[in-house]
Design an enzyme around this catalytic site. Structure first.
Site, PDB file in Angstrom:
ATOM      1  N   LYS A  48       1.325  -4.955   2.747  1.00  0.00           N
ATOM      2  CA  LYS A  48      -0.124  -5.099   2.548  1.00  0.00           C
ATOM      3  C   LYS A  48      -0.345  -6.463   1.907  1.00  0.00           C
ATOM      4  O   LYS A  48       0.004  -6.684   0.757  1.00  0.00           O
ATOM      5  CB  LYS A  48      -0.683  -3.991   1.654  1.00  0.00           C
ATOM      6  CG  LYS A  48      -2.200  -4.055   1.541  1.00  0.00           C
ATOM      7  CD  LYS A  48      -2.759  -2.982   0.637  1.00  0.00           C
ATOM      8  CE  LYS A  48      -4.274  -2.935   0.725  1.00  0.00           C
ATOM      9  NZ  LYS A  48      -4.944  -4.230   0.651  1.00  0.00           N
TER      10      LYS A  48
ATOM     11  N   ARG B 107      -9.501  -9.260   5.419  1.00  0.00           N
ATOM     12  CA  ARG B 107      -9.459  -8.705   6.767  1.00  0.00           C
ATOM     13  C   ARG B 107     -10.142  -9.665   7.727  1.00  0.00           C
ATOM     14  O   ARG B 107     -11.233 -10.176   7.455  1.00  0.00           O
ATOM     15  CB  ARG B 107     -10.181  -7.354   6.759  1.00  0.00           C
ATOM     16  CG  ARG B 107      -9.871  -6.425   7.913  1.00  0.00           C
ATOM     17  CD  ARG B 107      -8.530  -5.746   7.768  1.00  0.00           C
ATOM     18  NE  ARG B 107      -8.349  -4.689   8.757  1.00  0.00           N
ATOM     19  CZ  ARG B 107      -8.559  -3.404   8.518  1.00  0.00           C
ATOM     20  NH1 ARG B 107      -8.977  -3.005   7.332  1.00  0.00           N
ATOM     21  NH2 ARG B 107      -8.343  -2.507   9.468  1.00  0.00           N
TER      22      ARG B 107
ATOM     23  N   GLU C 171      -4.930  -9.720   8.866  1.00  0.00           N
ATOM     24  CA  GLU C 171      -5.211 -10.104   7.482  1.00  0.00           C
ATOM     25  C   GLU C 171      -4.870 -11.583   7.337  1.00  0.00           C
ATOM     26  O   GLU C 171      -3.774 -12.019   7.707  1.00  0.00           O
ATOM     27  CB  GLU C 171      -4.360  -9.274   6.515  1.00  0.00           C
ATOM     28  CG  GLU C 171      -4.701  -9.459   5.058  1.00  0.00           C
ATOM     29  CD  GLU C 171      -5.789  -8.520   4.555  1.00  0.00           C
ATOM     30  OE1 GLU C 171      -6.115  -8.587   3.353  1.00  0.00           O
ATOM     31  OE2 GLU C 171      -6.308  -7.724   5.360  1.00  0.00           O
TER      32      GLU C 171
ATOM     33  N   LYS D  21      -2.745   3.344   2.004  1.00  0.00           N
ATOM     34  CA  LYS D  21      -2.233   2.168   1.296  1.00  0.00           C
ATOM     35  C   LYS D  21      -1.663   2.590  -0.050  1.00  0.00           C
ATOM     36  O   LYS D  21      -2.155   3.523  -0.690  1.00  0.00           O
ATOM     37  CB  LYS D  21      -3.338   1.131   1.112  1.00  0.00           C
ATOM     38  CG  LYS D  21      -4.574   1.632   0.386  1.00  0.00           C
ATOM     39  CD  LYS D  21      -5.684   0.586   0.414  1.00  0.00           C
ATOM     40  CE  LYS D  21      -6.967   1.127  -0.201  1.00  0.00           C
ATOM     41  NZ  LYS D  21      -8.087   0.166  -0.115  1.00  0.00           N
TER      42      LYS D  21
END
Length: 561
Positions: A253, A258, A303, A426
């Site tokens: 992550k 985004r 991302e 997440k």
């Protein structure tokens, strides 16, 4: 249709805080609207004149709105400002003034919705020499023809402060009730799915009037943004497996923002999760996409993470977020704050909608069409495993490399635009933080004089906002050290919609991340809670969602264990 009918609808909606009552009121109006030719009136139910994906906004400053009201009524701008500072609601001030109008040429003809909609749609198109005078003319023309009640809502619409509490969920349900009946459970997913693919409520309503098959025919369109799929939170690898199943995909992550990448032939566009078009701000990314993603047309989810061009170390989101908003010095920022694109999903490719395909199939296709180029574009780092220990090692590696944590994904899952479902979760190192929106601010004193230096923040509660505390720490005195009081003040001042002493109310547009020590029960705030020792940590221009009251309650219960 008369604009007065819409104004009366607004008044009814404003008169209740109950979502079911709002939905009932809306569905009755929508039943009437079904027989009208222009379904774009639906946009006005949320104070807009364009679809959600369209970055154009009415964008009228309070100063210009006051000037237009003065021109239409003969009341001086200074008198209007005085009343506004006392009452805090420019819409109610406009209504009161219109009741005591000075000019006799008012109400010569009935104001139609089409007239209002037409004038409002012209406003964003007016730029350059003479634009201000033309805008002034269009607005004052509406005020001149409006009744007091109509004036209240025209004013609120043009300054972006409608105050009727109609969120996307309420409007979606009202469309279902009006077109299919509230008992048709299947219709909710049809309407929501169509909206997530198109982000256009007028199109949704028009299609819903024709039936479910018409909604099914609404497709993804390259070049037009969609609501991205969102992740739930988990606190352990075991909880992650329990949610998404085994085996699962584990991915880094990244600490970025985004970025939805769309291409239609040679036209490449970039959108944030808030549906903002940021193509002009990232010419470097457009170049990477042209050179490194093969395909005639596609929609890619990714991302963007920033890095230091000299040390090649990744930089936190807060340092690169300024590129999202910046409209000038683009080339300079491109050199100083370069970004690397981490691609992790593909939802449309060469004419085929892939959102119903399994994630592992979408990932395999991604691997075929992406040409990896270090510091420019790459696939999100991934492993597939059923082993908790292996997953834990991957998580620790992500954190050690400076990433935010990991994503855990169901290999067989479709892509659900706009949804926070259990298809992906997440996991991050434990941190007490919420994304909240600023609704009020207070002027500072001493060395902070002239700045807005304390901020009242709010969470979401049943489609409205509920205050949960004040934040005044975490910002810097000097801009070069990070996000400063001066920088945040510049963002907030154009959003002021009311003043009371040293405190101002602002449009709820600025989302911030706030950390805290713990949550307490509190009668002071409408949420019923207060954050203890809140601290500002980041501006989040990339986000549209804020923490809900349900999120607050969940964390409060967790800390009581």
């Amino acid at each position: 249709m008369l604009y007065l009918e819409l104004a009366q609808l607004y008044e009814k909606l404003e008169g209740t805080s109950k979502r079911l009552e709002k939905t009932e009121i809306l569905q009755e109006f929508l039943k009437k609207l079904k027989h009208e030719k222009n379904k774009e009136v639906v946009y006005l139910l949320q104070g807009r004149v364009f679809p959600d994906y369209d970055e154009r906004v009415i964008g009228i400053s309070t100063q210009l709105a006051i000037k237009a009201l003065s021109k239409a009524t003969g009341v001086s701008s200074s008198e209007i400002v005085k009343k506004w500072k006392t009452g805090g609601d420019l819409g109610l001030v406009a209504e009161e003034i219109m009741k005591k109008k000075k000019q006799s040429a008012l109400f010569l003809k009935k104001l139609m919705i089409g007239n209002v909609f037409g004038n409002l749609k012209k406003l964003p198109e007016l730029v350059g020499k003479g634009a201000v005078d033309k805008k002034l003319g269009l607005i004052s023309e509406l005020f001149t023809s409006a009744s007091p009640l109509e004036t209240r809502y025209i004013m609120r619409t043009i300054i972006g402060d409608l105050r009727i509490g109609v969120g996307s969920g309420t409007l979606r349900d009202a469309i279902v009730w009006a077109c299919f009946g509230k008992e048709d459970k299947e219709a909710y997913s049809f309407v929501q799915g169509a909206y997530d693919r198109s982000t256009d409520f007028a199109l949704i309503f028009e299609s819903a009037c024709k039936g479910k098959k018409s909604l099914e025919h609404i497709e993804l369109v390259p070049g037009q943004p969609v609501k991205v799929m969102l992740a739930q939170k988990v606190s352990s690898i075991a909880e992650g497996f329990e949610t998404v199943g085994k085996p699962a995909a584990f991915e880094f992550k990244y600490d970025g923002f985004r970025l939805l990448i769309t291409k239609n032939k040679n036209d490449i566009k970039l959108f944030t999760r808030r549906l903002e078009n940021v193509t002009k701000q990232f010419p470097d990314v457009v170049k990477y996409v042209k050179e490194n993603i093969r395909g005639e047309n596609f929609i890619v989810d990714s991302e963007a993470a920033g890095f230091d061009p000299k040390t090649k170390k990744y930089r936190p989101f807060q340092e690169i977020s300024q590129r999202i908003r910046r409209k000038y010095d683009i080339e300079k920022l491109e050199r100083e704050l370069p970004v690397e694109i981490n691609v992790f999903d593909l939802i449309y490719y060469n004419g085929k909608n892939l959102i119903k395909e399994e994630f592992e199939k979408r990932r395999k296709l991604l691997e075929k069409i992406i040409k990896v180029e270090k510091w420019k574009i790459r696939l999100a780092k991934q492993i597939i495993t059923s082993d908790e220990k292996e997953a834990e090692r991957f998580y620790k590696m992500a954190v050690a490399e400076g990433e935010e944590g990991i994503m855990i994904k169901n290999l067989k899952a479709p892509y659900k635009p706009g949804a926070r479902v259990g298809y992906m979760v997440k996991m991050k190192p434990t941190a007490n933080e919420f994304d909240l929106v600023i609704v009020k601010a207070g002027y500072g004193t001493g060395k902070r004089g002239g700045w807005l230096s304390s901020y009242t923040v709010a969470c979401e509660k049943n489609g409205k906002l509920a205050e949960i505390g004040k934040v005044s720490t975490g910002l810097k005195e000097k801009t070069e050290l990070g996000v400063s009081f001066e920088q945040l003040s510049k963002l907030l001042k154009p959003l002021i919609i009311g003043e009371r002493g040293r405190e101002v109310s602002v449009k709820p547009k600025i989302i911030v991340t706030v950390t805290y020590q713990n949550i307490q029960r509190s009668p002071t705030y409408e949420s019923g809670f207060a954050l203890r020792f809140p601290r500002f940590t980041a501006l989040r221009p990339d986000k549209t969602e804020i923490a809900s009251l349900g999120d607050i309650e969940t964390e409060y219960k967790r800390q009581q264990r």
